[in-house]
Design a protein around this motif. Structure first.
Motif, PDB file in Angstrom:
ATOM      1  N   LEU A   1       0.839  -1.202   0.000  1.00  0.00           N
ATOM      2  CA  LEU A   1       0.000   0.000   0.000  1.00  0.00           C
ATOM      3  C   LEU A   1       0.876   1.255   0.000  1.00  0.00           C
ATOM      4  N   GLN A   2       1.910   1.231   0.837  1.00  0.00           N
ATOM      5  CA  GLN A   2       2.805   2.392   0.923  1.00  0.00           C
ATOM      6  C   GLN A   2       3.496   2.677  -0.409  1.00  0.00           C
ATOM      7  N   LYS A   3       3.858   1.616  -1.127  1.00  0.00           N
ATOM      8  CA  LYS A   3       4.669   1.785  -2.336  1.00  0.00           C
ATOM      9  C   LYS A   3       3.847   1.675  -3.620  1.00  0.00           C
ATOM     10  N   GLU A   4       2.550   1.660  -3.520  1.00  0.00           N
ATOM     11  CA  GLU A   4       1.709   1.425  -4.706  1.00  0.00           C
ATOM     12  C   GLU A   4       2.060   2.371  -5.868  1.00  0.00           C
ATOM     13  N   ASN A   5       2.086   3.663  -5.607  1.00  0.00           N
ATOM     14  CA  ASN A   5       2.389   4.628  -6.676  1.00  0.00           C
ATOM     15  C   ASN A   5       3.815   4.482  -7.178  1.00  0.00           C
ATOM     16  N   GLU A   6       4.736   4.358  -6.244  1.00  0.00           N
ATOM     17  CA  GLU A   6       6.155   4.237  -6.598  1.00  0.00           C
ATOM     18  C   GLU A   6       6.391   3.007  -7.473  1.00  0.00           C
ATOM     19  N   LEU A   7       5.764   1.897  -7.117  1.00  0.00           N
ATOM     20  CA  LEU A   7       5.947   0.669  -7.887  1.00  0.00           C
ATOM     21  C   LEU A   7       5.435   0.853  -9.310  1.00  0.00           C
ATOM     22  N   ARG A   8       4.298   1.517  -9.447  1.00  0.00           N
ATOM     23  CA  ARG A   8       3.725   1.700 -10.777  1.00  0.00           C
ATOM     24  C   ARG A   8       4.552   2.687 -11.597  1.00  0.00           C
ATOM     25  N   GLU A   9       4.908   3.805 -10.962  1.00  0.00           N
ATOM     26  CA  GLU A   9       5.574   4.867 -11.724  1.00  0.00           C
ATOM     27  C   GLU A   9       7.046   4.574 -12.009  1.00  0.00           C
ATOM     28  N   GLU A  10       7.743   3.986 -11.019  1.00  0.00           N
ATOM     29  CA  GLU A  10       9.187   3.797 -11.208  1.00  0.00           C
ATOM     30  C   GLU A  10       9.548   2.400 -11.689  1.00  0.00           C
ATOM     31  N   HIS A  11       8.688   1.433 -11.441  1.00  0.00           N
ATOM     32  CA  HIS A  11       9.044   0.061 -11.814  1.00  0.00           C
ATOM     33  C   HIS A  11       8.026  -0.586 -12.749  1.00  0.00           C
ATOM     34  N   GLY A  12       7.036   0.177 -13.148  1.00  0.00           N
ATOM     35  CA  GLY A  12       6.042  -0.355 -14.073  1.00  0.00           C
ATOM     36  C   GLY A  12       5.317  -1.576 -13.534  1.00  0.00           C
ATOM     37  N   LEU A  13       5.146  -1.616 -12.229  1.00  0.00           N
ATOM     38  CA  LEU A  13       4.507  -2.783 -11.614  1.00  0.00           C
ATOM     39  C   LEU A  13       3.189  -2.381 -10.948  1.00  0.00           C
ATOM     40  N   SER A  14       2.109  -2.973 -11.417  1.00  0.00           N
ATOM     41  CA  SER A  14       0.856  -2.800 -10.684  1.00  0.00           C
ATOM     42  C   SER A  14       0.514  -4.138 -10.049  1.00  0.00           C
ATOM     43  N   PHE A  15      -0.228  -4.106  -8.967  1.00  0.00           N
ATOM     44  CA  PHE A  15      -0.520  -5.357  -8.285  1.00  0.00           C
ATOM     45  C   PHE A  15      -1.976  -5.424  -7.842  1.00  0.00           C
ATOM     46  N   THR A  16      -2.437  -6.645  -7.708  1.00  0.00           N
ATOM     47  CA  THR A  16      -3.736  -6.956  -7.146  1.00  0.00           C
ATOM     48  C   THR A  16      -3.509  -8.099  -6.167  1.00  0.00           C
ATOM     49  N   VAL A  17      -4.143  -8.061  -5.033  1.00  0.00           N
ATOM     50  CA  VAL A  17      -4.112  -9.222  -4.141  1.00  0.00           C
ATOM     51  C   VAL A  17      -5.429  -9.960  -4.338  1.00  0.00           C
ATOM     52  N   THR A  18      -5.326 -11.154  -4.910  1.00  0.00           N
ATOM     53  CA  THR A  18      -6.554 -11.891  -5.262  1.00  0.00           C
ATOM     54  C   THR A  18      -7.042 -12.785  -4.135  1.00  0.00           C
ATOM     55  N   GLY A  19      -6.184 -13.012  -3.135  1.00  0.00           N
ATOM     56  CA  GLY A  19      -6.628 -13.850  -2.030  1.00  0.00           C
ATOM     57  C   GLY A  19      -5.663 -13.812  -0.868  1.00  0.00           C
ATOM     58  N   ILE A  20      -6.218 -13.997   0.326  1.00  0.00           N
ATOM     59  CA  ILE A  20      -5.411 -14.073   1.545  1.00  0.00           C
ATOM     60  C   ILE A  20      -5.928 -15.259   2.347  1.00  0.00           C
ATOM     61  N   CYS A  21      -5.001 -16.111   2.790  1.00  0.00           N
ATOM     62  CA  CYS A  21      -5.410 -17.256   3.600  1.00  0.00           C
ATOM     63  C   CYS A  21      -4.628 -17.267   4.905  1.00  0.00           C
ATOM     64  N   THR A  22      -5.313 -17.448   6.008  1.00  0.00           N
ATOM     65  CA  THR A  22      -4.640 -17.485   7.305  1.00  0.00           C
ATOM     66  C   THR A  22      -4.888 -18.829   7.974  1.00  0.00           C
ATOM     67  N   GLY A  23      -4.151 -19.096   9.038  1.00  0.00           N
ATOM     68  CA  GLY A  23      -4.349 -20.346   9.757  1.00  0.00           C
ATOM     69  C   GLY A  23      -5.611 -20.320  10.605  1.00  0.00           C
ATOM     70  N   SER A  24      -5.845 -19.196  11.291  1.00  0.00           N
ATOM     71  CA  SER A  24      -6.983 -19.179  12.219  1.00  0.00           C
ATOM     72  C   SER A  24      -7.850 -17.919  12.098  1.00  0.00           C
ATOM     73  N   HIS A  25      -7.635 -17.156  11.041  1.00  0.00           N
ATOM     74  CA  HIS A  25      -8.467 -15.957  10.840  1.00  0.00           C
ATOM     75  C   HIS A  25      -9.207 -16.016   9.509  1.00  0.00           C
ATOM     76  N   GLY A  26      -9.442 -17.222   9.028  1.00  0.00           N
ATOM     77  CA  GLY A  26     -10.212 -17.388   7.809  1.00  0.00           C
ATOM     78  C   GLY A  26      -9.435 -17.044   6.550  1.00  0.00           C
ATOM     79  N   ALA A  27     -10.170 -16.993   5.464  1.00  0.00           N
ATOM     80  CA  ALA A  27      -9.560 -16.716   4.166  1.00  0.00           C
ATOM     81  C   ALA A  27     -10.535 -15.903   3.335  1.00  0.00           C
ATOM     82  N   ALA A  28      -9.996 -15.215   2.334  1.00  0.00           N
ATOM     83  CA  ALA A  28     -10.844 -14.446   1.426  1.00  0.00           C
ATOM     84  C   ALA A  28     -10.254 -14.503   0.037  1.00  0.00           C
ATOM     85  N   ILE A  29     -11.095 -14.766  -0.933  1.00  0.00           N
ATOM     86  CA  ILE A  29     -10.670 -14.768  -2.333  1.00  0.00           C
ATOM     87  C   ILE A  29     -11.563 -13.797  -3.081  1.00  0.00           C
ATOM     88  N   ASP A  30     -10.939 -12.964  -3.910  1.00  0.00           N
ATOM     89  CA  ASP A  30     -11.698 -12.098  -4.806  1.00  0.00           C
ATOM     90  C   ASP A  30     -10.901 -11.943  -6.097  1.00  0.00           C
TER      91      ASP A  30
END
Lengths: 345, 345
Positions: B24-53
């Protein structure tokens, strides 16, 4: 898929010769593990003549010949007459290795050599920091316009990875500042003074082992360190800085009494370099003697070793220590640049 | 030319969350200086559930939700039910970020997670050293067979460049050996003992600030350090070594008397790691407590800092110091691997 480096060597002093020896030592390894074969098409020196052979010089023979006879001209196949700039203009090749003696106040003639090499469409790799401080932006733009690289890993801390660290592993990190010991000569002189010598005696010792120059003021007055600070700030922080702006304070004012006093307190004098943005967003750059205690990573930087600690937005303290450098270390920095230039072409 | 990282996060503890915050902190910097955009499509934890989008989770919301409610499931758009391995099998993405808790004796379940991610054609990036020690060759071959990368910069010395140094700046150099302080927990415990605490008291302090685990034996008995030695030797020296072969000696045998004695001599006890080939060509690897004096670069490695000095054929001593690491440091190692994986694809 073999890449061929056709190397043009401008300068054949301690570093140039160490580079040639390293090439010979690593010839098989470079071909087998990195797909790199090389030919040295020419070598030019200031006072030992020059030799060009478009088919490739026998490097072992060149080292031996210049050692035995003091001149390379017997190996020349191009009837070459002229200076180093003329040599760079005509010697065929795709990578210029620039290690000629440089004027620390102007970066010349190295700067012109590199300009000529790039203009001819060669990658330009130097061990000199002068061209970095006095020509970084111009030379980098020139290189980019030709699709070539201007590289100088060996310019600061010999072959220890500094510039290459930031173009590879540290991509994505922002440099906020650094501090360290970048001039190995004064580090050795201060150590000799701890052993009881005066600065004059320490300089004489340094000269006897080839560490200090006839005129040691470039090191002793902090200019060599200031040039390195300017190079790091200019390249890694994107902030063009000249050595003059660093206003270095050297070690000439350090008295034997001050040394004794520091020793009594368990401390050491070091010529400390630092630059960065302070808490209030003000930029600073300095070179000055400071005392450091055993809990500082600078304390154990002895002899001709050097050290820099980077403060990055994502790594609060990343230190790079280089112990016991030699011309071979510097030669490795050049080789590392060759591998990068030909990988990225 | 924008590269898109579709990130699948297996593990969302301190390191996983720090990685999310860094993105989150580097979102703009990554896109502008490194041509990298990102999406997090899912997060899975051991005991706090999971989410996929598949459209991409709102990362700030995910951090907030898990903090506030203790579960991610309210953000799930895929009606996900299952464990982390199931999650990796179905979550869409091109880069797996693996930071789940690991068994140091087997590297599991991280090893299976990475295997599953690679088999699905994702790059696999982990902060865990277990999979490196127990699966480096297998996982690297699997990655290569899919044209993907298996990367683990954060496995040793957090985000400090170690493995990336050897695949970039140090190409062309051969590693002959290394020594250093690789376990920050014992380094802190020994420092507390210098301050007068017993080992038990020091461990209790470490637990209170989250440095030592409930069962501190993995650190105290030298196993964490041995796994790191094995990882460095296996990857950087091409010599497959297991932690068992290191036969570590931990700090449990160090008495307050020994600490006092060292202090009186101006020395410190450190848990020193070392490996390499000795003069006679014999390979050695060890972890054991040693005393070091102020002239050693290990002396100033205080608190949770760590240090390694490499001996290379071309650089007699290249030291890397990491001061004051945090989960953000480890997160940077992961980000650095993402940039490398997508650059090299």
């Amino acid at each position: 898929m073999t890449k061929e480096a056709r190397l043009v060597l401008a300068g054949f002093g301690n570093v140039g010769k160490a580079f040639a020896r390293l090439l010979l030592q690593k010839e098989n390894e470079l071909r087998e593990e990195h797909g790199l074969s090389f030919t040295v098409t020419g070598i030019c020196t200031g006072s030992h003549g020059a030799a060009i052979d478009p088919q490739g010089l026998d490097l072992a023979q060149a080292l031996d010949t210049v050692e035995r006879t003091g001149s390379l001209t017997s190996l020349d196949r191009a009837s070459f007459l002229g200076n180093t700039l003329d040599f760079i203009e005509i010697c065929p090749g795709n990578v210029l290795i620039e290690t000629t003696p440089v004027n620390p106040r102007s970066g010349q003639p190295a700067l012109s050599h590199i300009e000529a090499g790039l203009a001819r469409g060669m990658h330009a790799i130097t061990a000199n920091k002068g061209p970095v401080v006095y020509g970084y932006q111009h030379l980098t733009r020139l290189a980019e316009s030709r699709g070539k690289k201007f590289l100088f890993e060996s310019a600061v801390m010999d072959g220890a990875p500094i510039f290459s660290l930031f173009r590879g592993p540290l991509l994505g990190a922002k440099l906020l500042g650094f501090s360290g010991i970048l001039n190995s000569c004064t580090n050795l002189l201060l150590e000799r003074m701890e052993g009881g010598e005066t600065l004059t005696q320490a300089i004489a010792y340094g000269a006897s082992i080839g560490i200090t120059e006839t005129d040691p003021s470039n090191d002793v007055d902090g200019w060599d360190a200031a040039i390195k600070v300017a190079a790091l700030v200019t390249v890694l922080m994107g902030y063009p800085l000249t050595p003059l702006e660093v206003q270095p304070v050297g070690i000439r004012g350090i008295t034997p009494q001050q040394i004794t006093q520091a020793t009594a307190q368990g401390k050491k004098w070091k010529l400390v370099c630092a630059a960065g943005w302070d808490e209030s967003g003000q930029f600073y750059a300095r070179v000055r003697p400071e005392t450091v205690g055993p809990d500082s990573p600078l304390f154990a930087v002895t002899g001709t070793s050097s050290f820099v600690q980077f403060k990055l937005d994502v790594l609060p303290g990343l230190g790079i220590l280089e112990s016991n450098p030699s011309p071979k270390t510097t030669a490795f920095g050049l080789l590392s640049d060759v591998l990068y230039a030909l990988k990225e072409k």
